[in-house]
Design an enzyme around this catalytic site. Structure first.
Site, mmCIF file in Angstrom:
data_model
loop_
_atom_site.group_PDB
_atom_site.id
_atom_site.type_symbol
_atom_site.label_atom_id
_atom_site.label_comp_id
_atom_site.label_asym_id
_atom_site.label_seq_id
_atom_site.Cartn_x
_atom_site.Cartn_y
_atom_site.Cartn_z
ATOM 1 N N SER A 1 -9.236 16.066 2.156
ATOM 2 C CA SER A 1 -8.118 15.133 2.314
ATOM 3 C C SER A 1 -7.916 14.854 3.798
ATOM 4 O O SER A 1 -8.593 15.438 4.646
ATOM 5 C CB SER A 1 -6.867 15.734 1.695
ATOM 6 O OG SER A 1 -6.531 16.906 2.395
ATOM 7 N N GLY B 1 -7.547 9.532 5.913
ATOM 8 C CA GLY B 1 -6.927 8.221 6.140
ATOM 9 C C GLY B 1 -7.228 7.256 4.999
ATOM 10 O O GLY B 1 -7.506 6.085 5.219
ATOM 11 N N ASP C 1 -9.968 18.005 -7.464
ATOM 12 C CA ASP C 1 -8.641 18.597 -7.664
ATOM 13 C C ASP C 1 -8.293 18.529 -9.145
ATOM 14 O O ASP C 1 -8.432 17.467 -9.758
ATOM 15 C CB ASP C 1 -7.542 17.778 -6.947
ATOM 16 C CG ASP C 1 -7.700 17.752 -5.437
ATOM 17 O OD1 ASP C 1 -8.444 18.599 -4.917
ATOM 18 O OD2 ASP C 1 -7.068 16.877 -4.801
ATOM 19 N N GLU D 1 -5.401 18.524 -10.407
ATOM 20 C CA GLU D 1 -4.234 17.681 -10.675
ATOM 21 C C GLU D 1 -4.530 16.186 -10.658
ATOM 22 O O GLU D 1 -3.687 15.396 -11.067
ATOM 23 C CB GLU D 1 -3.098 18.014 -9.709
ATOM 24 C CG GLU D 1 -3.449 17.811 -8.260
ATOM 25 C CD GLU D 1 -2.235 18.018 -7.363
ATOM 26 O OE1 GLU D 1 -1.219 18.530 -7.851
ATOM 27 O OE2 GLU D 1 -2.327 17.626 -6.188
ATOM 28 N N LYS E 1 -24.538 15.376 9.674
ATOM 29 C CA LYS E 1 -25.091 16.008 8.478
ATOM 30 C C LYS E 1 -24.450 15.387 7.235
ATOM 31 O O LYS E 1 -23.228 15.199 7.179
ATOM 32 C CB LYS E 1 -24.814 17.522 8.498
ATOM 33 C CG LYS E 1 -25.341 18.245 9.726
ATOM 34 C CD LYS E 1 -26.843 18.157 9.871
ATOM 35 C CE LYS E 1 -27.584 19.158 9.013
ATOM 36 N NZ LYS E 1 -29.059 19.005 9.212
ATOM 37 N N LYS F 1 -24.809 16.530 3.948
ATOM 38 C CA LYS F 1 -24.767 17.342 2.712
ATOM 39 C C LYS F 1 -23.384 17.359 2.051
ATOM 40 O O LYS F 1 -23.256 17.171 0.833
ATOM 41 C CB LYS F 1 -25.213 18.778 3.023
ATOM 42 C CG LYS F 1 -25.269 19.697 1.815
ATOM 43 C CD LYS F 1 -26.305 19.247 0.798
ATOM 44 C CE LYS F 1 -27.685 19.776 1.160
ATOM 45 N NZ LYS F 1 -28.753 19.133 0.385
ATOM 46 N N LYS G 1 -29.749 8.514 3.392
ATOM 47 C CA LYS G 1 -29.795 9.764 2.637
ATOM 48 C C LYS G 1 -28.679 9.788 1.592
ATOM 49 O O LYS G 1 -28.883 10.156 0.431
ATOM 50 C CB LYS G 1 -29.612 10.928 3.612
ATOM 51 C CG LYS G 1 -30.451 12.117 3.250
ATOM 52 C CD LYS G 1 -30.539 13.018 4.421
ATOM 53 C CE LYS G 1 -31.398 14.206 4.091
ATOM 54 N NZ LYS G 1 -31.476 15.097 5.240
ATOM 55 N N CYS H 1 20.834 6.342 10.601
ATOM 56 C CA CYS H 1 21.382 7.069 9.452
ATOM 57 C C CYS H 1 22.185 8.288 9.900
ATOM 58 O O CYS H 1 23.310 8.154 10.338
ATOM 59 C CB CYS H 1 20.280 7.404 8.456
ATOM 60 S SG CYS H 1 20.937 7.660 6.804
ATOM 61 N N GLN I 1 25.701 8.512 12.063
ATOM 62 C CA GLN I 1 26.870 9.333 11.716
ATOM 63 C C GLN I 1 27.260 10.240 12.884
ATOM 64 O O GLN I 1 28.447 10.405 13.196
ATOM 65 C CB GLN I 1 26.565 10.159 10.458
ATOM 66 C CG GLN I 1 26.309 9.280 9.229
ATOM 67 C CD GLN I 1 25.756 10.049 8.032
ATOM 68 O OE1 GLN I 1 25.457 11.240 8.124
ATOM 69 N NE2 GLN I 1 25.603 9.364 6.904
ATOM 70 N N HIS J 1 17.948 2.466 7.347
ATOM 71 C CA HIS J 1 16.673 2.912 7.937
ATOM 72 C C HIS J 1 15.850 1.684 8.310
ATOM 73 O O HIS J 1 14.951 1.274 7.564
ATOM 74 C CB HIS J 1 15.903 3.777 6.935
ATOM 75 C CG HIS J 1 16.470 5.150 6.801
ATOM 76 N ND1 HIS J 1 16.224 6.146 7.707
ATOM 77 C CD2 HIS J 1 17.304 5.662 5.886
ATOM 78 C CE1 HIS J 1 16.867 7.241 7.340
ATOM 79 N NE2 HIS J 1 17.544 6.976 6.244
ATOM 80 N N GLU K 1 13.555 1.308 10.318
ATOM 81 C CA GLU K 1 12.125 1.552 10.551
ATOM 82 C C GLU K 1 11.301 1.216 9.297
ATOM 83 O O GLU K 1 10.112 0.933 9.395
ATOM 84 C CB GLU K 1 11.896 3.013 10.987
ATOM 85 C CG GLU K 1 12.102 4.093 9.921
ATOM 86 C CD GLU K 1 13.566 4.517 9.741
ATOM 87 O OE1 GLU K 1 14.465 3.729 10.100
ATOM 88 O OE2 GLU K 1 13.802 5.631 9.219
HETATM 89 N N1 GLN Z 1 22.370 13.435 5.546
HETATM 90 C C1 GLN Z 1 22.952 12.147 5.759
HETATM 91 C C2 GLN Z 1 23.440 11.532 4.460
HETATM 92 O O1 GLN Z 1 23.050 11.960 3.409
HETATM 93 C C3 GLN Z 1 21.972 11.226 6.440
HETATM 94 C C4 GLN Z 1 20.778 10.911 5.618
HETATM 95 C C5 GLN Z 1 19.648 10.326 6.392
HETATM 96 O O2 GLN Z 1 19.614 10.410 7.619
HETATM 97 N N2 GLN Z 1 18.686 9.757 5.704
HETATM 98 O O3 GLN Z 1 24.208 10.595 4.481
#
Ligand code: GLN
Length: 605
Positions: A43, A46, A178, A180, A218, A220, A254, A417, A421, A544, A546
């Site tokens: 594993s 990528g 594997d 699973e 190699k 193999k 090969k 997040c 807070q 989030h 990102e």
């Molecule tokens: N623990 C915090 C909540 O549940 C923030 C969660 C997070 O950062 N994803 O609200």
């Protein structure tokens, strides 16, 4: 029996046949093509990056593609997995908590995925057992073959129907051999048989060793890995040889010889300096042609679409290459030892960096031991920080210390997040005089629980899939930085149980914290900021961002952060930033008008 005869018997629903083919309604065998990617030898090669790049090459030709990841584990989703062990939990717009590879697919294909694109053994078994309880198996004993494997094929076909994909890309988790994952491999063997010749393309990703003591490649281990696949009845059509350096012709021959694959379909897939180069590497080697030819899709390729797609991608690569300036961004966190726990944040920084033609160097700041006295030293020579998402209590004090330093020292800062807070807590304590402010996640007894459980969370029991999850609309307050970033509304993805307690909003706002984004339906604060005249960039979001940043459309939150960091690093030579929403507003008058302050307040109550 000829192939029509076989198909007729597998279609026989009388219960008299040994074949079992529960085709979902509306499914037409052989219409959708499938590319199935298996990992052999080990594993960590990528596989997700490879599969998504290959899917991108096919998508670029104007075909509709849809990926699916099949995970061997019994968890229903990835929500309960520790990011320390498994990498970050990725969240889709529909709230599915899944493997981080789904993020790789969304970014590569610039496509929003859904729960249909992610299946675990747990989901498959659960469905089989539920069907058994309803008597759906007509008195038969329920078996791995054909019922579990039937359910796996079902999932792929449901995806094909729902997305109308020309090609479904299937990534089998784990490595051939594997236990699973064995039922997935068996299901793929059956799929190829049922869908018919040239409907399924098997791709084996393997590994060519190059031990330093020998100084040569190699084959193999690769041979043995592929033999393992052959033992399962799966004859690969294409072999991709992962290796450190380009795989030599001799080694590829090969491998070809031992696996019944013509040498022209055994390709090198060596390390390259950036994952963004892989689609071009695959095209250069001829992978896309081999897939299209095997699946008899060549006539459907649209050369003009491909030219445009390659040009756009090439422009992105050029921006990455042209980056001469550099900023360093600190990520303050708990899981700093495991980069995969922050995979999407790292990607979002890359996207923003490319857009601004600057390199982003990430500095990991471990907050577990940090205090107000030591935070300044830890953040020295850093141009901006991200305080990322987290759960529990560890590192909270250190994060709050970093946020205080950033706020008071004009250091650009993005709280995500949990980080959002913590920014509220820090501000409540230091500016609003609520010394005992805290989150009830950290201290249930605190006097000022400025961060508390969402009302609906107070009734919930159990941990799996119970947070406030997925894409939600966000209403943006006019005249704020957020309005420059997004216009009147945006959509962000969430994964949380706690929120700003709305009872504290008047005090926080009186202190100067601006809540510039909120949920349209409930009193849930989504974005915070400090006035641009007071701080170069102090922004937080309950979401989030990102997760929705893409190479060609970076998240404004990250753009703003990296831009502010650039201004800190190069005070005299950085142009003001036009956020994409602002640029769009200039070009078209058709964008929805921003709400007035009054309307925003009305929607809030
Ligand atoms: N623990 C915090 C909540 O549940 C923030 C969660 C997070 O950062 N994803 O609200």
């Amino acid at each position: 029996m000829d192939s029509d005869g076989i198909l007729n018997s597998i279609r026989d629903q009388s219960g008299e046949t040994e074949f079992y083919l529960p085709l979902p309604a509306g499914y037409q065998l052989g219409r959708t093509k499938f590319v199935i990617v298996f990992g052999t030898v080990m594993s960590g090669l990528g596989k997700g990056i490879f599969s998504s790049s290959l899917a991108k090459c096919v998508q670029d030709k104007g075909l509709r593609v849809s990926p699916i990841k099949l995970e061997g584990y019994l968890n229903i989703d990835s929500g309960t997995l520790n990011p320390f062990r498994h990498g970050e939990v990725f969240v889709l717009d529909d709230g599915t908590e899944c493997d981080m590879d789904l993020g790789t697919y969304e970014r590569a294909l610039d496509q929003d995925l859904s729960r249909l694109n992610f299946a675990t053994s747990g989901q498959v078994y659960r469905r089989v057992l539920e069907r058994e309880r309803t008597g759906a198996y007509l008195g038969r004993d329920v078996q791995m073959i054909p019922h579990v494997t039937g359910e796996v094929k079902n999932r792929l076909r449901e995806l094909a129907i729902a997305t109308k994909a020309d090609v479904v890309f299937v990534e089998i988790g784990g490595t051939v051999g594997d236990v699973e994952n064995a039922h997935f491999i068996e299901a793929m063997r059956q799929l190829a048989f049922e869908e018919g010749q040239h409907s399924v393309c098997f791709v084996a990703l393997t590994y060519v060793l190059e031990p330093p003591i020998l100084g040569e490649q190699k084959s193999k281990a690769a041979q043995l890995g592929i033999r393992r696949l052959l033992e399962c009845g799966v004859q690969p059509h294409i072999i991709a040889c992962r290796a450190q350096s380009p795989v030599t012709r001799k080694v590829r021959e090969k491998i070809a010889l031992f696996s019944n694959v013509p040498p022209e379909r055994v390709f090198s897939m060596h390390d390259c300096e950036s994952v963004y180069l892989i689609p071009e590497l695959l095209r250069g080697a001829g992978y896309d042609r081999a897939v299209m030819e095997w699946l008899e899709l060549t006539p459907r390729a649209n050369e003009e679409a491909e030219r445009v797609a390659r040009e756009r991608w090439g422009a992105y690569l050029n921006r990455l290459r042209n980056a001469t300036r550099q900023v360093s961004i600190g990520i303050t966190g708990k899981y700093t030892a495991v980069r995969d726990a922050y995979a999407s944040i790292l990607k979002a920084l890359e996207h923003a960096g490319a857009h601004l033609e600057c390199k982003v160097q990430v500095r990991w700041v471990d907050t577990s031991e940090l205090t107000e006295e030591t935070a300044g030293e830890a953040l020295r020579e850093i141009h901006g920080i991200i305080v990322p998402g987290a759960f529990g209590t560890r590192g909270a004090t250190g994060k709050i210390a970093c946020l205080k330093y950033a706020r008071t020292q004009q250091l650009p800062c993005l709280g995500i997040c949990y980080g959002f807070q913590m920014a509220v807590i820090e501000f409540a304590r230091d500016v609003c005089g609520l010394e005992d402010a805290n989150s009830t996640e950290i201290d249930n007894e605190c006097r000022h629980p400025v961060i508390d459980l969402l009302p609906e969370q107070k009734k919930i029991e159990g941990l799996g899939g119970t947070m406030r999850l997925g894409g939600q609309d966000v209403l943006v307050k006019p005249g704020t930085l957020a309005a420059r970033m997004f216009g009147a509304r945006t959509r962000l993805r969430f994964r949380h149980r706690y929120e700003v307690d709305p009872r504290y909003l008047p005090q926080l706002e009186a202190g100067g914290m601006i809540f510039s984004g909120k949920s349209p339906r409930a009193e849930i604060m989504n974005i915070l900021e400090l006035r641009e005249s007071l701080h170069p960039y102090y922004v937080g979001t309950q979401a989030h961002p990102e997760l929705t940043s893409r190479p060609l459309s970076p998240s404004p939150f990250f753009l703003g952060l990296v831009h502010a960091a650039l201004r800190r690093a190069y005070p005299d030579s950085v142009q003001p930033l036009a956020y994409p929403a602002e640029a769009a507003g200039e070009e078209s008058s058709g964008v929805s008008p921003a709400l007035t302050s009054h309307e925003w307040r009305m929607e809030r109550t």
